[in-house]
Design a protein around this motif. Sequence first.
Motif, PDB file in Angstrom:
ATOM      1  N   LEU A  97       0.844  -1.201  -0.005  1.00 14.37           N
ATOM      2  CA  LEU A  97       0.036  -0.167  -0.025  1.00 14.37           C
ATOM      3  C   LEU A  97       0.834   1.273   0.068  1.00 14.37           C
ATOM      4  O   LEU A  97       0.543   2.250  -0.914  1.00 14.37           O
ATOM      5  CB  LEU A  97      -0.909  -0.044   1.151  1.00 14.37           C
ATOM      6  CG  LEU A  97      -1.847   1.014   1.558  1.00 14.37           C
ATOM      7  CD1 LEU A  97      -2.754   1.400   0.241  1.00 14.37           C
ATOM      8  CD2 LEU A  97      -2.575   1.112   2.565  1.00 14.37           C
ATOM      9  N   GLY A  98       1.731   1.274   0.756  1.00 13.00           N
ATOM     10  CA  GLY A  98       3.044   2.359   0.753  1.00 13.00           C
ATOM     11  C   GLY A  98       3.450   2.796  -0.628  1.00 13.00           C
ATOM     12  O   GLY A  98       3.722   3.929  -1.000  1.00 13.00           O
ATOM     13  N   GLY A  99       3.993   1.526  -1.342  1.00  9.32           N
ATOM     14  CA  GLY A  99       4.410   1.873  -2.424  1.00  9.32           C
ATOM     15  C   GLY A  99       3.450   2.300  -3.446  1.00  9.32           C
ATOM     16  O   GLY A  99       3.761   3.268  -4.241  1.00  9.32           O
ATOM     17  N   GLY A 100       2.056   1.865  -3.562  1.00 10.49           N
ATOM     18  CA  GLY A 100       1.070   2.357  -4.144  1.00 10.49           C
ATOM     19  C   GLY A 100       0.678   3.830  -4.163  1.00 10.49           C
ATOM     20  O   GLY A 100       0.622   4.609  -5.036  1.00 10.49           O
ATOM     21  N   ILE A 101       0.862   4.170  -2.733  1.00 13.95           N
ATOM     22  CA  ILE A 101       0.649   5.725  -2.466  1.00 13.95           C
ATOM     23  C   ILE A 101       1.651   6.352  -2.974  1.00 13.95           C
ATOM     24  O   ILE A 101       1.244   7.434  -3.520  1.00 13.95           O
ATOM     25  CB  ILE A 101       0.376   5.698  -1.060  1.00 13.95           C
ATOM     26  CG1 ILE A 101      -0.980   5.289  -0.566  1.00 13.95           C
ATOM     27  CG2 ILE A 101       0.444   7.227  -0.408  1.00 13.95           C
ATOM     28  CD1 ILE A 101      -1.208   4.942   0.864  1.00 13.95           C
ATOM     29  N   ALA A 102       2.661   5.923  -2.811  1.00  9.45           N
ATOM     30  CA  ALA A 102       3.936   6.724  -3.418  1.00  9.45           C
ATOM     31  C   ALA A 102       4.082   6.920  -4.849  1.00  9.45           C
ATOM     32  O   ALA A 102       4.428   7.990  -5.376  1.00  9.45           O
ATOM     33  CB  ALA A 102       5.268   6.068  -2.972  1.00  9.45           C
ATOM     34  N   VAL A 103       3.426   5.878  -5.404  1.00 11.04           N
ATOM     35  CA  VAL A 103       3.562   6.008  -7.015  1.00 11.04           C
ATOM     36  C   VAL A 103       2.566   6.806  -7.607  1.00 11.04           C
ATOM     37  O   VAL A 103       2.482   7.916  -8.381  1.00 11.04           O
ATOM     38  CB  VAL A 103       3.244   4.416  -7.562  1.00 11.04           C
ATOM     39  CG1 VAL A 103       3.014   4.761  -9.141  1.00 11.04           C
ATOM     40  CG2 VAL A 103       4.378   3.691  -7.572  1.00 11.04           C
ATOM     41  N   ALA A 104       1.346   6.982  -6.838  1.00  9.78           N
ATOM     42  CA  ALA A 104       0.218   7.801  -7.292  1.00  9.78           C
ATOM     43  C   ALA A 104       0.540   9.201  -6.879  1.00  9.78           C
ATOM     44  O   ALA A 104       0.279  10.081  -7.706  1.00  9.78           O
ATOM     45  CB  ALA A 104      -1.080   7.797  -6.416  1.00  9.78           C
ATOM     46  N   SER A 105       1.174   9.782  -5.666  1.00  8.82           N
ATOM     47  CA  SER A 105       1.698  10.920  -5.542  1.00  8.82           C
ATOM     48  C   SER A 105       2.680  11.245  -6.382  1.00  8.82           C
ATOM     49  O   SER A 105       3.110  12.574  -6.846  1.00  8.82           O
ATOM     50  CB  SER A 105       1.933  11.187  -4.003  1.00  8.82           C
ATOM     51  OG  SER A 105       3.016  10.391  -3.723  1.00  8.82           O
ATOM     52  N   ALA A 106       3.616  10.344  -6.828  1.00  6.21           N
ATOM     53  CA  ALA A 106       4.607  10.662  -7.666  1.00  6.21           C
ATOM     54  C   ALA A 106       4.326  11.219  -8.949  1.00  6.21           C
ATOM     55  O   ALA A 106       4.610  12.136  -9.460  1.00  6.21           O
ATOM     56  CB  ALA A 106       5.666   9.605  -8.023  1.00  6.21           C
ATOM     57  N   LEU A 107       3.158  10.337  -9.602  1.00  7.00           N
ATOM     58  CA  LEU A 107       2.602  10.825 -11.018  1.00  7.00           C
ATOM     59  C   LEU A 107       1.973  11.932 -10.815  1.00  7.00           C
ATOM     60  O   LEU A 107       2.127  12.749 -11.852  1.00  7.00           O
ATOM     61  CB  LEU A 107       1.812   9.597 -11.485  1.00  7.00           C
ATOM     62  CG  LEU A 107       2.692   8.164 -11.731  1.00  7.00           C
ATOM     63  CD1 LEU A 107       1.690   7.052 -12.031  1.00  7.00           C
ATOM     64  CD2 LEU A 107       3.547   8.677 -12.892  1.00  7.00           C
ATOM     65  N   ALA A 108       1.167  12.420  -9.980  1.00  4.80           N
ATOM     66  CA  ALA A 108       0.395  13.468  -9.959  1.00  4.80           C
ATOM     67  C   ALA A 108       1.289  14.570  -9.511  1.00  4.80           C
ATOM     68  O   ALA A 108       1.102  15.514 -10.284  1.00  4.80           O
ATOM     69  CB  ALA A 108      -0.761  13.548  -8.769  1.00  4.80           C
ATOM     70  N   SER A 109       2.209  14.622  -8.692  1.00  9.75           N
ATOM     71  CA  SER A 109       3.291  15.674  -8.621  1.00  9.75           C
ATOM     72  C   SER A 109       4.231  15.882  -9.638  1.00  9.75           C
ATOM     73  O   SER A 109       4.539  17.083  -9.717  1.00  9.75           O
ATOM     74  CB  SER A 109       3.876  15.635  -7.342  1.00  9.75           C
ATOM     75  OG  SER A 109       4.965  14.627  -7.462  1.00  9.75           O
ATOM     76  N   SER A 110       4.498  14.905 -10.648  1.00 10.59           N
ATOM     77  CA  SER A 110       5.219  15.175 -11.773  1.00 10.59           C
ATOM     78  C   SER A 110       4.634  16.145 -12.575  1.00 10.59           C
ATOM     79  O   SER A 110       5.178  17.078 -13.041  1.00 10.59           O
ATOM     80  CB  SER A 110       5.502  13.813 -12.470  1.00 10.59           C
ATOM     81  OG  SER A 110       6.362  13.043 -11.837  1.00 10.59           O
ATOM     82  N   TYR A 111       3.281  16.048 -12.764  1.00  6.50           N
ATOM     83  CA  TYR A 111       2.750  17.026 -13.745  1.00  6.50           C
ATOM     84  C   TYR A 111       2.451  18.249 -13.127  1.00  6.50           C
ATOM     85  O   TYR A 111       2.772  19.346 -13.674  1.00  6.50           O
ATOM     86  CB  TYR A 111       1.127  16.550 -14.164  1.00  6.50           C
ATOM     87  CG  TYR A 111       1.424  15.220 -15.202  1.00  6.50           C
ATOM     88  CD1 TYR A 111       1.496  15.651 -16.707  1.00  6.50           C
ATOM     89  CD2 TYR A 111       1.341  14.048 -14.898  1.00  6.50           C
ATOM     90  CE1 TYR A 111       1.664  14.659 -17.547  1.00  6.50           C
ATOM     91  CE2 TYR A 111       1.493  13.030 -15.738  1.00  6.50           C
ATOM     92  CZ  TYR A 111       1.641  13.426 -16.981  1.00  6.50           C
ATOM     93  OH  TYR A 111       1.640  12.290 -18.222  1.00  6.50           O
ATOM     94  N   ILE A 112       2.067  18.399 -11.810  1.00  6.36           N
ATOM     95  CA  ILE A 112       2.149  19.607 -11.046  1.00  6.36           C
ATOM     96  C   ILE A 112       3.361  20.646 -10.982  1.00  6.36           C
ATOM     97  O   ILE A 112       3.504  21.565 -11.390  1.00  6.36           O
ATOM     98  CB  ILE A 112       1.364  19.454  -9.539  1.00  6.36           C
ATOM     99  CG1 ILE A 112       0.139  18.816  -9.693  1.00  6.36           C
ATOM    100  CG2 ILE A 112       1.552  20.942  -8.961  1.00  6.36           C
ATOM    101  CD1 ILE A 112      -0.582  18.370  -8.526  1.00  6.36           C
ATOM    102  N   GLY A 113       4.530  19.619 -10.654  1.00  8.88           N
ATOM    103  CA  GLY A 113       5.797  20.160 -10.575  1.00  8.88           C
ATOM    104  C   GLY A 113       6.301  20.881 -12.107  1.00  8.88           C
ATOM    105  O   GLY A 113       6.899  21.689 -12.097  1.00  8.88           O
TER     106      GLY A 113
END
Length: 154
Positions: A97-113
Amino acid sequence: MIRSFLIGLVAGQRGITPLAVIATATRRHEVPAALPLQSLMRHPLVAAGTAAFAAAEMAGDKMKTAPDRIVPVGLAVRSVTAAYAGAALAPRGKRLLGGGIAVASALASSYIGWRLRCAAMDRFGQTASGFVEDALVFGAGLVIANPRLVADEL
């Protein structure tokens, strides 16, 4: 699970930084070496190697030919490193679950960043905005993975 989410935000900006800060946390025994190959991160050469790759990524980011972080290979790297770091920071039994949460936040923040960085580059240039982003991302990553670094100083 908040640390998994936060390390994903870091991965969204710099793909290799999560490995470098997890290596530091593993060497400092702040994170248990529970994942495959994680015990290798305690070796000084491996830890130095992750730091060198993270520094190379940060240097490369300042080049005019640097690809955007949202190109498919960049998103793939960010997903893999976010998953690993997010799992390493998650409580035992919740690593997937921790890995999945990290991937989701990474992908979203990639676009925002990416959007924020484009705006900053228009105003301050690629190099200056990149150095500020590097400092924020690396500093945040160190604190997220190694909270005692800050607690020891207080």
